[in-house]
Design an enzyme around this catalytic site. Structure first.
Site, PDB file in Angstrom:
ATOM      1  N   GLY A 193      -8.779 -11.531  -8.031  1.00 50.18           N
ATOM      2  CA  GLY A 193      -7.998 -11.820  -6.773  1.00 50.18           C
ATOM      3  C   GLY A 193      -6.622 -10.992  -7.130  1.00 50.18           C
ATOM      4  CG  MET A 328      -1.359 -20.556  -1.350  1.00 53.02           C
ATOM      5  SD  MET A 328      -2.065 -21.067  -2.904  1.00 53.02           S
ATOM      6  CE  MET A 328      -2.178 -22.826  -2.531  1.00 53.02           C
ATOM      7  CB  ALA A 330       7.242 -15.169  -2.008  1.00 57.15           C
ATOM      8  CG  HIS A 454       8.611  17.264   6.849  1.00 57.61           C
ATOM      9  ND1 HIS A 454       7.264  17.101   6.539  1.00 57.61           N
ATOM     10  CD2 HIS A 454       9.035  18.439   6.456  1.00 57.61           C
ATOM     11  CE1 HIS A 454       6.852  18.081   5.822  1.00 57.61           C
ATOM     12  NE2 HIS A 454       7.897  18.779   5.921  1.00 57.61           N
TER      13      HIS A 454
END
Ligand code: FAD
Ligand code: NAI
Length: 475
Positions: A193, A328, A330, A454
Site C-alpha cells: 500500500g 485516511m 491528512a 512554457h
C-alpha cells in the site's frame, strides 16, 4: 473548579489542531487535549502526520532521492561525484529536526490563538447542564474540563497482523520504519500500500534489497489500472522493488533476522530479511476515549459513526479524520476540522469527497483525483480520455525526470472532467489542476484553452486535455 470551554478537541493531529485553530478564530474558547509523547518523552503536537507519518516520511524520501540522483542521475549532467557516502543517522537526525520544527509550530499556533494546550488522554465522562465533562489524564495527574461542543479527532494506529509482534527493532510499524539508523541489507515489507511503497522506496534507494509481499492479486487496486501498471513497471525496474502480489502470509519467525513463510501460486515460499516492515492498513483509535461509557456509537470496524456533517449520535459531539469513515488522509482530516468548527458557528461549509486528491510520494510520484477508467466503465458512464507522456516535455527533460504520463477522463457528452491521473515528476503538485477542474466543473476544453507556462511540467496536463479531443500538439 473545572475549566469551562466552548469547544474541546480531543487529539492534536492535522484534524484536531486545525479544528482547534478554526474554532478559536471563530471566537470560541477552545482547548485541545493530546496524549502523544515523542521519543524524548516530551509531549509533541501534530499527531501521526507530523510525528510519524506524512512529514517524516517525505523528509526521508527526499534524502534518499538525492542520494539516488547523486549515484544514478548526476553523471548525465556532467557532474561526477566520486566516493559519495551516505550517513543514515544524519538523514534521520535531519528528519527529526523537521518534525520538531513543525510540532513546535503547532504549539506556537495554539499559543497565538489562545487555545488551551492540555496534555493527557482525553475521555468523555458524561453531560450535565448541556456541558460535556471530559477527563484529562496524564499519569497520576487528572483534571476534568467541560465544554459545550466536543470534537473527537483521535486518529488511527497501525493494523496489527495476528501473531506478529511489533518490537520496532526487527519488526517495524511506521514509527520504526521512520527511525532506522542504518540501511538493512535485506528489507521485507508486508503490504504494497502507500506506506509499503513509500518506505520501500526510501530504503531501496539507499541500498537495501527490498521485497514487498502483498495479499491482493492486483497492484494498487485503488489507482487507475493503466497508471498502476506503469507504476509497477518503474518501481520494479528503476527503484528496484521486488513486489510479489497474491501472497498469503503464513508463519513469521523472528530472531536476529526475520523469516516470513508465505504461499504464492499454490507454492510455499519463504523470505529471510534483516528487518520487516508491517504496513497492512490502519485502524481507528478510540482507546481510552470513554466511547462505551457515554454510548458514543462506533461501527463494527471501530470507526465512530458520523453523518455527512461529522456529527455523532451524541448531542454536540463531532468526530473527524482517521477515526471516521472516508480516506485516511491528512488533508481530508484538516478540511473536516475546519468544516466542523464552522458548523458549530452556524455556518454551512461543505467537504467534497469526490475531489480529494491521493498522492503516493514514490519516484516518480503517483497522484489522482476523481474517477478511474474502471470506475467509469463499471458505472456505465460514457467517457473520453486524453493521455500525454512526460517524455517530450522540455522541463521534464531538463530535470532529467521525463518519465510518466498524465491521463484525463472527461464525460463523452458534456466534456466535464471526471478524473485526472498522473504518474511523473511533481505529480503531487500537478494533480491540483485536476482538483480545481473537478471543483469548478471544468471541461477538458477549458484546460485545453488555458495558457500553461512554457517550459513547465503543467504543459503535460495541457497536452492530456488537448488529447481528449484528439488534438494534442506534441503527441
Ligand atoms: P492523527 O494524526 O492520528 O492524530 C490523532 C492524535 O490524537 C494523536 O496525537 C493521538 O496520540 C491522539 N489521541 C488519540 N486518542 C487520544 C485520546 N483519547 N486523548 C488524547 N489524545 C488522543 N496522509 C496524507 O494526507 N499525506 C501523506 O503524505 C501521508 N503520509 C503518511 C505516512 C505514514 C507513514 C502514515 C502512517 C500516515 C500518513 N498519512 C498521510 C496519513 C495521515 O497521517 C493521517 O491521515 C492523519 O494523521 C490523520 O489525522 P487525524 O487528525 O485524524 O489523526
Ligand atoms: P494501505 O491500505 O495503503 O495498504 C495496505 C496494503 O496491505 C493493501 O494493499 C492490502 O491489500 C495489504 N494487506 C492487508 N493485509 C495483508 C496481509 N495480511 N498480507 C499482505 N498484504 C496485506 O495501508 P498502509 O500502507 O498501511 O497505509 C495506511 C494509510 O495511511 C493509507 O491507506 C493512507 O490512508 C495513509 N497514508 C497515506 C500516505 C499518502 O497520502 N502519501 C502515505 C502513507 C500512508
Amino acid at each position: 473548579m473545572s475549566q469551562e470551554f466552548d469547544v474541546v478537541v480531543i487529539g492534536a493531529g492535522p484534524g484536531g489542531y486545525i479544528a482547534a485553530i478554526r474554532a478559536a478564530q471563530l471566537g470560541f474558547k477552545t482547548a485541545c487535549i493530546d496524549a502523544y509523547k515523542g521519543p524524548d518523552g516530551q509531549p509533541a503536537l501534530g499527531g501521526t502526520c507530523l510525528n510519524v507519518g506524512c512529514i517524516p516520511s517525505k523528509a526521508l524520501l527526499q534524502s534518499s532521492e538525492h542520494f539516488h540522483a547523486l549515484n544514478h542521475g548526476f553523471a548525465e549532467h556532467g557532474i561526477n561525484v566520486k566516493g559519495a557516502s551516505f550517513d543514515p543517522a544524519q538523514m534521520v537526525a535531519r528528519k527529526d529536526g523537521i518534525v520538531q520544527k513543525l510540532t513546535a509550530g503547532v504549539a506556537f499556533l495554539f499559543k497565538k490563538n489562545k487555545i488551551a494546550n492540555l496534555h493527557g488522554l482525553g475521555s468523555l465522562k458524561g453531560r450535565a447542564d448541556e456541558k460535556w465533562q471530559i477527563e484529562v489524564r496524564d499519569g497520576d495527574k487528572v483534571e476534568t474540563v467541560s465544554a459545550s461542543h466536543v470534537i473527537v479527532a483521535t486518529g488511527s494506529r497501525p493494523r496489527p497482523l495476528p501473531g506478529v509482534e511489533i518490537d520496532n527493532k526487527t519488526v517495524l510499524d511506521n514509527t520504526g520504519a521512520l527511525a532506522m539508523a542504518a540501511t538493512p541489507k535485506r528489507l521485507g515489507v508486508i503490504g504494497a500500500g502507500v506506506i509499503g511503497l513509500e518506505m520501500g522506496s526510501v530504503w531501496a534507494r539507499l541500498g537495501s534489497e527490498v521485497t514487498i509481499l502483498e495479499a491482493l492479486p492486483t497492484f494498487l487496486g485503488a489507482a487507475d489500472a493503466q497508471i498502476a501498471r506503469e507504476a509497477l513497471r518503474t518501481l520494479t525496474k528503476d527503484t528496484g522493488l521486488n513486489i510479489q502480489t497474491g501472497v498469503k502470509i503464513g508463519n513469521i519467525k523472528t530472531g536476529k533476522t526475520v523469516t516470513v513463510e508465505y504461499e504464492k501460486d499454490g507454492k510455499s515460499e519463504s523470505l529471510t530479511v534483516d528487518k520487516l516492515i508491517v504496513a497492512i492498513g490502519r485502524v481507528p483509535n478510540t482507546d481510552g476515549l470513554g466511547a462505551e461509557a457515554v454510548n458514543l456509537q462506533v461501527d463494527e470496524r471501530g470507526f465512530i459513526v458520523v453523518d455527512d456533517s461529522c456529527h455523532t449520535n451524541l448531542p454536540n459531539v463531532w468526530a473527524i479524520g482517521d477515526v471516521v469513515r472516508g480516506p485516511m488522509l491528512a488533508h481530508k482530516a484538516m478540511e473536516e476540522g475546519v468544516a466542523v468548527a464552522e458548523r458549530i458557528a452556524g455556518q454551512k461549509p461543505h467537504v467534497d469527497f469526490g475531489s480529494i486528491p491521493w498522492v503516493i510520494y514514490t519516484s516518480p510520484e503517483i497522484a489522482w483525483v476523481g474517477k478511474t477508467e474502471e470506475q467509469l466503465k463499471a458505472a456505465g458512464i460514457a467517457y473520453k480520455k486524453g493521455t500525454a507522456p512526460f517524455a517530450p516535455n522540455g522541463r521534464a527533460l531538463g530535470m532529467g525526470q521525463a518519465q510518466g504520463t498524465v491521463k484525463i477522463l472527461a464525460d463523452a457528452e458534456t466534456d466535464r472532467i471526471l478524473g485526472m491521473h498522473v504518474i511523473g515528476p511533481m505529480a503531487s503538485e500537478l494533480v491540483t489542476e485536476g482538483v480545481l477542474s473537478l471543483e469548478f466543473k471544468a471541461a477538458s476544453e477549458d484546460i485545453a484553452r488555458i495558457v500553461h507556462a512554457h517550459p513547465s511540467l503543467s504543459e503535460v496536463v495541457h497536452e492530456a486535455a488537448l488529447a481528449c479531443d484528439k488534438r494534442a500538439l506534441h503527441g
